[in-house]
Write a protein that holds these residues in place. Structure first.
Motif, PDB file in Angstrom:
ATOM      1  N   GLU A   1       4.270  -4.246   7.280  1.00 53.65           N
ATOM      2  CA  GLU A   1       3.616  -3.375   6.304  1.00 53.65           C
ATOM      3  C   GLU A   1       4.181  -3.517   4.894  1.00 53.65           C
ATOM      4  O   GLU A   1       3.728  -2.838   3.970  1.00 53.65           O
ATOM      5  CB  GLU A   1       3.721  -1.911   6.745  1.00 53.65           C
ATOM      6  CG  GLU A   1       5.131  -1.356   6.814  1.00 53.65           C
ATOM      7  CD  GLU A   1       5.134   0.106   7.226  1.00 53.65           C
ATOM      8  OE1 GLU A   1       4.327   0.884   6.682  1.00 53.65           O
ATOM      9  OE2 GLU A   1       5.939   0.463   8.099  1.00 53.65           O
TER      10      GLU A   1
ATOM     11  N   ILE B   1      -4.556  -2.559  10.541  1.00 52.37           N
ATOM     12  CA  ILE B   1      -4.201  -1.234  10.034  1.00 52.37           C
ATOM     13  C   ILE B   1      -3.123  -0.672  10.951  1.00 52.37           C
ATOM     14  O   ILE B   1      -3.341  -0.506  12.159  1.00 52.37           O
ATOM     15  CB  ILE B   1      -5.424  -0.300  10.034  1.00 52.37           C
ATOM     16  CG1 ILE B   1      -6.560  -0.896   9.204  1.00 52.37           C
ATOM     17  CG2 ILE B   1      -5.042   1.090   9.508  1.00 52.37           C
ATOM     18  CD1 ILE B   1      -7.895  -0.226   9.449  1.00 52.37           C
TER      19      ILE B   1
ATOM     20  N   HIS C   1      -2.018   8.293   7.271  1.00 51.82           N
ATOM     21  CA  HIS C   1      -2.826   7.611   6.270  1.00 51.82           C
ATOM     22  C   HIS C   1      -3.545   8.622   5.374  1.00 51.82           C
ATOM     23  O   HIS C   1      -3.961   9.688   5.841  1.00 51.82           O
ATOM     24  CB  HIS C   1      -3.867   6.720   6.943  1.00 51.82           C
ATOM     25  CG  HIS C   1      -3.337   5.387   7.379  1.00 51.82           C
ATOM     26  ND1 HIS C   1      -3.425   4.256   6.604  1.00 51.82           N
ATOM     27  CD2 HIS C   1      -2.700   5.002   8.516  1.00 51.82           C
ATOM     28  CE1 HIS C   1      -2.879   3.229   7.232  1.00 51.82           C
ATOM     29  NE2 HIS C   1      -2.424   3.658   8.406  1.00 51.82           N
TER      30      HIS C   1
ATOM     31  N   TYR D   1       0.199   1.398   1.943  1.00 50.70           N
ATOM     32  CA  TYR D   1      -0.781   0.492   1.332  1.00 50.70           C
ATOM     33  C   TYR D   1      -0.116  -0.508   0.375  1.00 50.70           C
ATOM     34  O   TYR D   1      -0.642  -0.821  -0.697  1.00 50.70           O
ATOM     35  CB  TYR D   1      -1.871   1.291   0.603  1.00 50.70           C
ATOM     36  CG  TYR D   1      -2.535   2.315   1.492  1.00 50.70           C
ATOM     37  CD1 TYR D   1      -3.339   1.916   2.560  1.00 50.70           C
ATOM     38  CD2 TYR D   1      -2.327   3.677   1.302  1.00 50.70           C
ATOM     39  CE1 TYR D   1      -3.927   2.851   3.403  1.00 50.70           C
ATOM     40  CE2 TYR D   1      -2.897   4.620   2.135  1.00 50.70           C
ATOM     41  CZ  TYR D   1      -3.702   4.203   3.195  1.00 50.70           C
ATOM     42  OH  TYR D   1      -4.272   5.137   4.030  1.00 50.70           O
TER      43      TYR D   1
ATOM     44  N   THR E   1       0.753   2.874   5.963  1.00 53.98           N
ATOM     45  CA  THR E   1       0.442   4.129   5.272  1.00 53.98           C
ATOM     46  C   THR E   1       0.809   4.092   3.794  1.00 53.98           C
ATOM     47  O   THR E   1       0.316   4.901   3.014  1.00 53.98           O
ATOM     48  CB  THR E   1       1.177   5.292   5.938  1.00 53.98           C
ATOM     49  OG1 THR E   1       2.598   5.014   5.928  1.00 53.98           O
ATOM     50  CG2 THR E   1       0.723   5.467   7.382  1.00 53.98           C
TER      51      THR E   1
END
Length: 539
Positions: free
Chosen positions: A189, A240, A281, A211, A209
């Motif tokens: 991530e 995701i 999220h 991004y 989460t």
């Protein structure tokens, strides 16, 4: 730093020897040279060689580890220890990875070292009519009806590990190994770094989460940035991240001290400020919202496969996602099931030990939930959690997986010695660290070869197991092909241990009682389950 200390020792020794010679004591100088000369020679060899990262960072003293292994190799290979999450981890698996990565002899003398009568022992059911193993690995197509750019995947791939958690040399070696061996490399991530992109290996871009790499200044999802970066050719799929096995439902923080200008640019965050990854999220808050986000990313990326990763927690919540798939008509192209036994250097002890469903249980549940909802055909399942051998892949396939991810195995192929310093930035072999003094010990080209060799040999082992079971393809492995000892005098197949639902039975209202009750409580418009019948509800 031991390497710096070694060079200081060399300088001091030479200065001392020179001083002895200068004051007219040549005999003493020669004795001193005889004493320190071999140490200096060994140390210089260690620093200049590129085969062993440990010796490059810890010249001379690093030989102590290899000395113990040479004296008692079975200590390194077969001693069973307790890993950080309390689950048994057999060092035999580590030895297998090392042997395959190095191209060493992989046979075992004197037969098995395992206690085959121990509760929990598992094995593959072989056939009296075995087949020759296939020469080429059959690839798995990932891409449902809404996907315009499907991907043909290997059965074994690199699991999610971010740049920042791993050094740039480690990321470069993993990606070059993936390109050489023809398998994917999950970015983790932490975002798409230049080191993920340099060698052009296939990437799964993980969106967490935070991004990172596609976020607005206030930390929300930025569609424009995502659309631009997702069209990079080497980005083959999008994942995701809902949760990970080592710390499900737990966010994270990257301290300000670690947010360098480079990290800030890669993640799209301010330099020198704490960076939060919330446990949830902001782009969606319901099962239906998750699937709408999946479809949005698929369209923004030009039709590339999009899926999500989770560690199973409340079963009703996953069934709610299945209901949302039926209600919206949107399905992910793949789902990654992460087991609670997965590792990280950033998990609180309680989460690592006591939160999340183990892989075999979570994988079986997700597979059967999709089968029962009539959704399994178009969705591929990816298994992740302490997968390092061909048998581990076969076991995962028996429970419903299509392909597998490995983090631990790939790290050991890079040269990880499990020093367990991942969380304090002092990894002695330069893998799980951002310290350039340690990470520069990694020779990217040589480590990439080891990663590719480990992958190839493990896939070959899988295909040999498939043939031994009398099967033609890994796709034919079922729960009846794997046995587990559940008591000293009792063994069961996975088909007996894990309930197998009939296709469409959840959707049609014909599921067994416990499944039907959970299905009835699931709601496609919320993750919170409907209350059980008879439960007290606040007014």
């Amino acid at each position: 730093m031991v390497r710096r200390g070694f060079f200081s020792f060399v300088v001091a020794s030479l200065a001392g020897i020179g001083a002895l010679a200068a004051v007219g004591r040549p005999a003493a100088a020669l004795w001193a040279l005889a004493g320190v000369g071999p140490i200096v020679a060994v140390g210089l060899h260690d620093v200049l060689q590129t085969k062993r990262s440990l010796l490059r960072n810890y010249p001379v003293i690093g030989h102590g580890r290899y000395l113990f292994e040479a004296i008692r190799p079975e200590i390194q290979q077969y001693f069973v220890e307790s890993d950080t999450d309390g689950a048994p981890f057999d060092r035999e698996h580590r030895a297998i990875v090392y042997q395959r990565a190095k191209g060493a002899l992989q046979t075992v003398p004197f037969g098995t070292k395992r206690d085959v009568y121990a509760v929990g022992h598992e094995w593959l059911v072989h056939s009296l009519a075995p087949r020759p193993p296939r020469e080429a690995e059959p690839r798995v197509r990932i891409g449902g009806p809404r996907c315009r750019v499907p991907y043909l995947a290997s059965r074994l791939n690199v699991s999610a590990m971010s740049y920042g958690s791993l050094s740039k040399q480690a990321i470069l070696a993993l990606n070059l190994g993936a390109r050489t061996g023809g398998f994917w490399h999950n970015t983790g991530e932490g975002g798409l770094s230049p080191y993920h992109l340099e060698h052009g290996g296939d990437l799964v871009w993980q969106i967490g989460t935070g991004y990172f790499g596609c976020r607005t200044p206030d930390g929300r999802f930025d569609a424009n940035v995502f659309a631009e970066r997702s069209h990079i050719e080497s980005v083959r799929m999008i994942e995701i991240k809902l949760s990970q096995g080592a710390k499900p439902a737990h966010g994270g923080i990257l301290p300000a001290a670690k947010v360098s200008p480079e990290i800030a640019a890669i993640r799209g965050v301010p330099v020198g400020q704490d960076v939060l990854s919330p446990p949830y999220h902001s782009a969606f808050s319901t099962p239906a919202g998750l699937l709408e986000f999946v479809e949005r990313l698929r369209q923004l990326s030009g039709g590339k496969p999009v899926g999500f990763k989770l560690c199973v927690g409340d079963r009703v919540q996953f069934l709610a996602i299945c209901k949302a798939m039926l209600a919206t008509g949107i399905t992910p192209d793949f789902i990654t099931v992460d087991g609670a036994e997965g590792g990280t250097g950033a998990a609180p002890m309680e989460f690592a030990n006591s939160v999340g469903m183990p892989l075999v249980d979570g994988l079986s549940f997700v597979h059967n939930a999709l089968v029962g909802a009539g959704l399994r055909d178009d969705i591929r399942l990816v298994a992740s959690g302490k997968i390092v051998t061909g048998f581990h892949i076969a076991r995962a396939i028996a429970l419903g997986a299509d392909v597998c991810n490995s983090a631990r195995g790939m790290m050991m192929a890079l040269g990880c010695i499990q020093a367990r310093r991942c969380n304090d930035n002092t990894c002695p072999v330069g893998i799980a660290t951002s310290d350039p003094r340690l990470s520069k010990a990694i020779d990217v080209d040589k480590k990439a070869e080891r990663v590719a060799r480990f992958h190839a040999d493990t896939i070959e082992a899988l295909l040999e197991l498939v043939g031994a079971a009398g099967l033609e393809s890994p796709d034919e492995i079922g729960p009846e092909h794997v046995m587990r000892r559940v008591a000293h005098h009792e063994v069961r197949s996975f088909a007996e241990l894990y309930e197998q639902l009939e296709p469409g039975c959840l959707r049609d209202g014909a599921a067994p009682g416990a499944w039907r009750a959970a299905w009835d409580r699931a709601r496609p418009d919320r993750f919170a389950a409907a209350p059980r019948r008879g439960a007290l509800v606040a007014a």
